[in-house]
Motif scaffolding. Structure first.
Motif, PDB file in Angstrom:
ATOM      1  N   CYS A  30       0.825  -1.212   0.000  1.00  0.00           N
ATOM      2  CA  CYS A  30       0.000   0.000   0.000  1.00  0.00           C
ATOM      3  C   CYS A  30       0.862   1.267   0.000  1.00  0.00           C
ATOM      4  CB  CYS A  30      -0.921  -0.039   1.214  1.00  0.00           C
ATOM      5  SG  CYS A  30      -2.119   1.288   1.289  1.00  0.00           S
ATOM      6  N   GLU A  31       1.872   1.293   0.853  1.00  0.00           N
ATOM      7  CA  GLU A  31       2.718   2.482   0.969  1.00  0.00           C
ATOM      8  C   GLU A  31       3.476   2.759  -0.329  1.00  0.00           C
ATOM      9  OE1 GLU A  31       2.174   0.511   4.943  1.00  0.00           O
ATOM     10  OE2 GLU A  31       2.765  -0.169   2.958  1.00  0.00           O
ATOM     11  N   ALA A  32       4.014   1.727  -0.932  1.00  0.00           N
ATOM     12  CA  ALA A  32       4.759   1.888  -2.181  1.00  0.00           C
ATOM     13  C   ALA A  32       3.838   2.327  -3.311  1.00  0.00           C
ATOM     14  CB  ALA A  32       5.464   0.588  -2.555  1.00  0.00           C
ATOM     15  N   LEU A  33       2.637   1.799  -3.316  1.00  0.00           N
ATOM     16  CA  LEU A  33       1.671   2.162  -4.354  1.00  0.00           C
ATOM     17  C   LEU A  33       1.242   3.619  -4.212  1.00  0.00           C
ATOM     18  CD1 LEU A  33       0.170   1.088  -6.774  1.00  0.00           C
ATOM     19  CD2 LEU A  33      -1.600   0.243  -5.226  1.00  0.00           C
ATOM     20  N   ALA A  34       1.045   4.086  -2.987  1.00  0.00           N
ATOM     21  CA  ALA A  34       0.672   5.484  -2.768  1.00  0.00           C
ATOM     22  C   ALA A  34       1.752   6.424  -3.290  1.00  0.00           C
ATOM     23  CB  ALA A  34       0.412   5.741  -1.283  1.00  0.00           C
ATOM     24  N   VAL A  35       3.005   6.097  -3.034  1.00  0.00           N
ATOM     25  CA  VAL A  35       4.119   6.929  -3.507  1.00  0.00           C
ATOM     26  C   VAL A  35       4.191   6.897  -5.032  1.00  0.00           C
ATOM     27  CG1 VAL A  35       6.637   7.162  -3.528  1.00  0.00           C
ATOM     28  CG2 VAL A  35       5.432   6.720  -1.379  1.00  0.00           C
ATOM     29  N   ARG A  36       3.996   5.718  -5.623  1.00  0.00           N
ATOM     30  CA  ARG A  36       4.038   5.603  -7.091  1.00  0.00           C
ATOM     31  C   ARG A  36       2.933   6.424  -7.737  1.00  0.00           C
ATOM     32  NH1 ARG A  36       3.708  -0.058 -10.412  1.00  0.00           N
ATOM     33  NH2 ARG A  36       3.557   0.847 -12.464  1.00  0.00           N
ATOM     34  N   ILE A  37       1.730   6.357  -7.181  1.00  0.00           N
ATOM     35  CA  ILE A  37       0.610   7.132  -7.725  1.00  0.00           C
ATOM     36  C   ILE A  37       0.888   8.621  -7.581  1.00  0.00           C
ATOM     37  CG2 ILE A  37      -1.829   7.710  -7.390  1.00  0.00           C
ATOM     38  CD1 ILE A  37      -2.246   4.706  -6.680  1.00  0.00           C
ATOM     39  N   ARG A  38       1.408   9.037  -6.427  1.00  0.00           N
ATOM     40  CA  ARG A  38       1.742  10.456  -6.223  1.00  0.00           C
ATOM     41  C   ARG A  38       2.774  10.927  -7.238  1.00  0.00           C
ATOM     42  NH1 ARG A  38       5.660  11.869  -1.769  1.00  0.00           N
ATOM     43  NH2 ARG A  38       6.930  10.913  -3.389  1.00  0.00           N
ATOM     44  N   ASP A  39       3.829  10.142  -7.417  1.00  0.00           N
ATOM     45  CA  ASP A  39       4.889  10.529  -8.339  1.00  0.00           C
ATOM     46  C   ASP A  39       4.390  10.578  -9.786  1.00  0.00           C
ATOM     47  OD1 ASP A  39       6.574  10.727  -6.175  1.00  0.00           O
ATOM     48  OD2 ASP A  39       7.618   8.834  -6.574  1.00  0.00           O
ATOM     49  N   ASP A  40       3.579   9.594 -10.184  1.00  0.00           N
ATOM     50  CA  ASP A  40       3.027   9.588 -11.542  1.00  0.00           C
ATOM     51  C   ASP A  40       2.091  10.771 -11.769  1.00  0.00           C
ATOM     52  OD1 ASP A  40       4.449   7.291 -12.090  1.00  0.00           O
ATOM     53  OD2 ASP A  40       2.709   5.951 -11.989  1.00  0.00           O
ATOM     54  N   ALA A  41       1.244  11.070 -10.775  1.00  0.00           N
ATOM     55  CA  ALA A  41       0.315  12.201 -10.899  1.00  0.00           C
ATOM     56  C   ALA A  41       1.090  13.514 -10.977  1.00  0.00           C
ATOM     57  CB  ALA A  41      -0.664  12.225  -9.735  1.00  0.00           C
TER      58      ALA A  41
END
Length: 70
Positions: A30-41
């Motif tokens: 979950c934590e890694a996915l949140a960071v990935r989504i933030r960075d992509d956005a």
């Protein structure tokens, strides 16, 4: 939840739905996915990552909900 103040660009809702659906069968923390989504956005919006905030609620099998914020 993706929070940001639009500047010159914004994210189209259909594109966002398709992007988020791409994670449906991907195993990720979950934590890694949140960071990935933030960075992509942030990259798509041409904003620094500090200007984009993501709250991810992930319900794993077994009914345990995990919340990660960036």
């Amino acid at each position: 939840t993706i929070d940001y103040e639009p500047d010159a660009l914004c994210i189209e809702s259909k594109s966002l739905k398709l992007y988020l659906a791409s994670f449906r069968n991907e195993g990720a923390f979950c934590e890694a996915l949140a960071v990935r989504i933030r960075d992509d956005a942030a990259q798509a919006l041409e904003l620094p990552p500090s200007k984009v905030h993501v709250t991810l609620r992930q319900k794993a099998r077994g009914g345990i909900t995990i919340v990660a914020q960036t």
